[in-house]
Design an enzyme around this catalytic site. Sequence first.
Site, PDB file in Angstrom:
ATOM      1  N   LYS A 343       7.766  -7.533   8.336  1.00 62.99           N
ATOM      2  CA  LYS A 343       8.862  -7.566   9.315  1.00 62.99           C
ATOM      3  C   LYS A 343       8.724  -6.430  10.338  1.00 62.99           C
ATOM      4  CE  LYS A 343      12.492  -7.378   6.724  1.00 62.99           C
ATOM      5  NZ  LYS A 343      11.795  -7.146   5.433  1.00 62.99           N
ATOM      6  N   THR A 345       5.999  -4.919  11.224  1.00 62.69           N
ATOM      7  CA  THR A 345       4.830  -5.210  12.061  1.00 62.69           C
ATOM      8  C   THR A 345       5.190  -6.238  13.137  1.00 62.69           C
ATOM      9  OG1 THR A 345       3.520  -4.873  10.068  1.00 62.69           O
ATOM     10  CG2 THR A 345       2.371  -5.779  11.958  1.00 62.69           C
ATOM     11  N   ARG A 367      13.942   1.433  10.741  1.00 60.50           N
ATOM     12  CA  ARG A 367      14.444   2.394   9.764  1.00 60.50           C
ATOM     13  C   ARG A 367      13.412   3.489   9.523  1.00 60.50           C
ATOM     14  NH1 ARG A 367      15.293  -1.698   5.002  1.00 60.50           N
ATOM     15  NH2 ARG A 367      13.450  -2.549   6.009  1.00 60.50           N
ATOM     16  N   LYS A 378       4.207   1.437  -2.214  1.00 60.21           N
ATOM     17  CA  LYS A 378       4.224   0.574  -1.034  1.00 60.21           C
ATOM     18  C   LYS A 378       3.440   1.149   0.136  1.00 60.21           C
ATOM     19  CE  LYS A 378       7.531  -2.135   1.719  1.00 60.21           C
ATOM     20  NZ  LYS A 378       7.219  -1.720   3.077  1.00 60.21           N
ATOM     21  N   ALA A 597      17.958  -1.062   0.802  1.00 60.39           N
ATOM     22  CA  ALA A 597      18.391  -2.415   1.155  1.00 60.39           C
ATOM     23  C   ALA A 597      18.889  -3.230  -0.039  1.00 60.39           C
ATOM     24  CB  ALA A 597      17.257  -3.157   1.855  1.00 60.39           C
ATOM     25  N   PHE A 628      14.498  -6.674   3.623  1.00 59.83           N
ATOM     26  CA  PHE A 628      14.124  -7.749   2.699  1.00 59.83           C
ATOM     27  C   PHE A 628      14.325  -9.144   3.312  1.00 59.83           C
ATOM     28  CE2 PHE A 628      15.192  -4.365  -0.591  1.00 59.83           C
ATOM     29  CZ  PHE A 628      13.875  -3.991  -0.723  1.00 59.83           C
ATOM     30  N   PHE A 716      -2.567 -13.918   8.447  1.00 60.13           N
ATOM     31  CA  PHE A 716      -3.590 -13.105   7.801  1.00 60.13           C
ATOM     32  C   PHE A 716      -4.945 -13.782   8.025  1.00 60.13           C
ATOM     33  CE2 PHE A 716      -0.522 -11.349   4.313  1.00 60.13           C
ATOM     34  CZ  PHE A 716       0.235 -10.767   5.315  1.00 60.13           C
ATOM     35  N   TRP A 745      -1.117  -8.071  14.369  1.00 58.85           N
ATOM     36  CA  TRP A 745      -1.752  -7.102  13.480  1.00 58.85           C
ATOM     37  C   TRP A 745      -3.187  -6.837  13.914  1.00 58.85           C
ATOM     38  CZ3 TRP A 745      -5.893  -7.262   9.982  1.00 58.85           C
ATOM     39  CH2 TRP A 745      -5.984  -6.155   9.102  1.00 58.85           C
TER      40      TRP A 745
END
Length: 892
Positions: A343, A345, A367, A378, A597, A628, A716, A745
């Site tokens: 999200k 990205t 955030r 992560k 979240a 999320f 991807f 990306w």
Amino acid sequence: RVTENAKNTLASLKRENPQFEPTLAIIQAHNDQLIQEANKNFAKEIGLRVIHICLPESSTKDEIVSEILRLNEDPNVQGLALDLPESLYSSKVLNAVKPEKDVDGLSSVNLGRLLHGDDCLVPPTVCAVMELLGDIGGKKVLLVGVRGAEGAALQSVLQRQGAAVLSCHCKAPQLQSELGRADTVVFGSAKPDDVPVSWIKPGATVIYGAHDLLSEKHNHAQQNNTAAEKTVGSLAVAMRMQNMVKNMERWIHSQRHRKWDFHSLKLQPLSPVPSDIEISRAQSPKAVDVLAKEIGLLTDEIEIYGRTKAKVRLSLLERLKDQPDGKYVLVAGITPTPLGEGKSTVTVGLVQALTAHLNINSFACLRQPSQGPTFGVKGGAAGGGYAQVIPMEEFNLHLTGDIHAITAANNLLAAAIDARILHENTQSDKSLYNRLVPVVNGVRGFSAIQLARLRRLGINKTDPGTLTEEEISKFVRLDIDPSTITWQRVVDTNDRFLRKITVGQANTEKGFARQAQFDIAVASEIMAILALTTSLQDMKERLGRVVVANDKKGEPVTAEDLGVSGALAVLMKDAIKPTLMQTLEGTPVFVHAGPFANIAHGSSSVLADKIALKLVGEKGFVVTEAGFGADIGMEKFFNIKCRASGLVPSVVVLVATVRALKMHGGGPNVTAGAPLKKEYTEENLQLVADGCCNLQKQIQITQLFGVPVVVALNVFKTDSPAEIDLVCKIAKESGAFDAVPCNHWSAGGRGAIKLAQAVEKAVNQKNSFKYLYSLELPIVEKIRTIAQKVYGAQDIELSPVAQSQVDRYTQQGFGNLPICMAKTHLSLSHQPERKGVPTGFILPISDVRASIGAGFIYPLVGTMSTMPGLPTRSCFYDIDLDPITEEVKGLF
């Protein structure tokens, strides 16, 4: 006439801007009261505020410059003028004045514009000379002793009006012959005594002007009656005030929306795509003050932290309060894998496409990441690939210290709770009162926060000596029930061994031990308050309303009762300001707040969104992110954040990946840190089709709120063209306005241009935004509405503890708050392993808690951990520092 025109113009500006109080500062380094009075009188007549800074006549140029630099940075001063002895006028002094504040128009920047014929302020003395001369086209004008910046300006203006201009020194041998030929003579000061009037051509116009604006000391004894003599005098002062008013017109115009003077940073994407930190380090970011100027921020509206970060002051909202807001875009997602679906990205890629490629003012609001996941499992949260915030190591580490401020404020409140319990348990009412309201310098008085507590108790007294024993007891005894304390200590590190602790075991705590715990810092209610607050005053009030426990009668005890809310506001006074950063392509980003979240609403701040919406202007876009999946983050964004902000979203961008859809279609488990199974790296259309049920459900959830939705498929390299086409087809058939594959990306903003164009079109669709539930509904009914309409549950089941808490909060007057469900993000249900779209389940509510300061009730669905733990192989194994270059390695 000049004064009247300036007065009318200023009055019109003030009518349009009622709060506006234009102020002219004049630096004076002489004792001429006549000039000072003239400036004051003209300013008063026009309606300007003037402040005189009177320096000694012996002041040095450096002292003058120092005063100028101070006034340059004073946001309450819009114009700056100089009344100095001629010896102090130098390029060093004149160029110290900011061009935008230069009312006398004598800085090199202003003179350069004048000489090139550009729009600029003409020096007041020059204006006065031209006003007195009238039409001088074709006439011969002689300038005698007119030197420096004013001389250059006057010569330029005269020539532009068609005059033939000659400049001459007052001691020049050819002066007599030139005076005899000139139609107009301008003396830089009084006419020299050794220049006979007979030298001047009969009928010529003679003007006397000087730096001091009011010099009228010319020799009348030898006047040539055939010459028309005029002095600049008071007219120059009036022209100075007129310049100030023109300056105000420009200043007000500059505050209104304009297309950004934006310059993007060029990207040269590599293949294969390097690591995030290699990409970040390969780009040279703009200096943050340059970025701030490009997007319309004023110098006094930013506080710079290093070269690439700055805090933005909230005064901006007052300046731009009449500016129309831009379009408000929310980025949400489908139910993610534990790896996340990008999200952030997508958010970054979208604003790069809008601003750097489509030339549309746009802002990303993100955030601030917690240190816990960064060093845990992560990794960073700055976006990724060629769509990220830079410098990414600064973004992912301390940034501007907001999380540290929250940690300090949170733990101060926690310490205050235990200290108050100890002191109340070990002291009499009288001892407590004497310590809480001590005698200082022979005087005993209540603090402001203590007076507020007395008023809440119904004790309308201000003299400490007048309270009765009963009133003293009510005042000093909070009677906190330790078993009801909900306020925990926090630390911004994943540390599973702090999930349950015992405090108070030292001998000095006299046996008042109790079981407690640590949460991760971003789970603090203070973080949620920071994200939802709308002003410093609002934040202060919210901090005061924080409920930390109940007393032994079952009444809530607040931070204000403890007397600590003012101190909390002091610790948070800088954290409330959003942090300005930039993307890889130089587009602006606000990084602010980062609430957990699962147990909070998980959005960036209301203030960042509000400021960004003003800066982008009516046709611009602000892209902000929810935590999320749409069932968790988006639902809370709409029902909690939008209620706090009053902002209405224009469109939702729903992020999906083929990887996540395959998982929902029955693919094997996806585990952070473990290699993906072949189902995720090879084409499998059946898994994708089966998993699109989750995407369809999330689209339906968005439609519950009446907002158009655009699906962004984050592509991807392992995704096949057939899989991509299938997802987009199903998304559009399921009610999405559009569905677009995105390659930001690997390609930066260029890879999200189609998404940006789809969002542009979607904001013009019908928007019938509505909340999911009314705040007037009982707490249980609001929980049931979310469970059934959003999650797809058959019903809810409250534990006895949860029901007891609901009853208590209702009785305490908190029943009309919105609901913030604390639930796993890995499934629409309460069971993380149930993928796709579970149905027919009963949603268990194990407990119900309240964040009264933030302004929501949060039911716990099952067991929710507020303190993550470190895995066996943490990210910190890869993070290192080069001691020579000081470069951070291993962040991703």
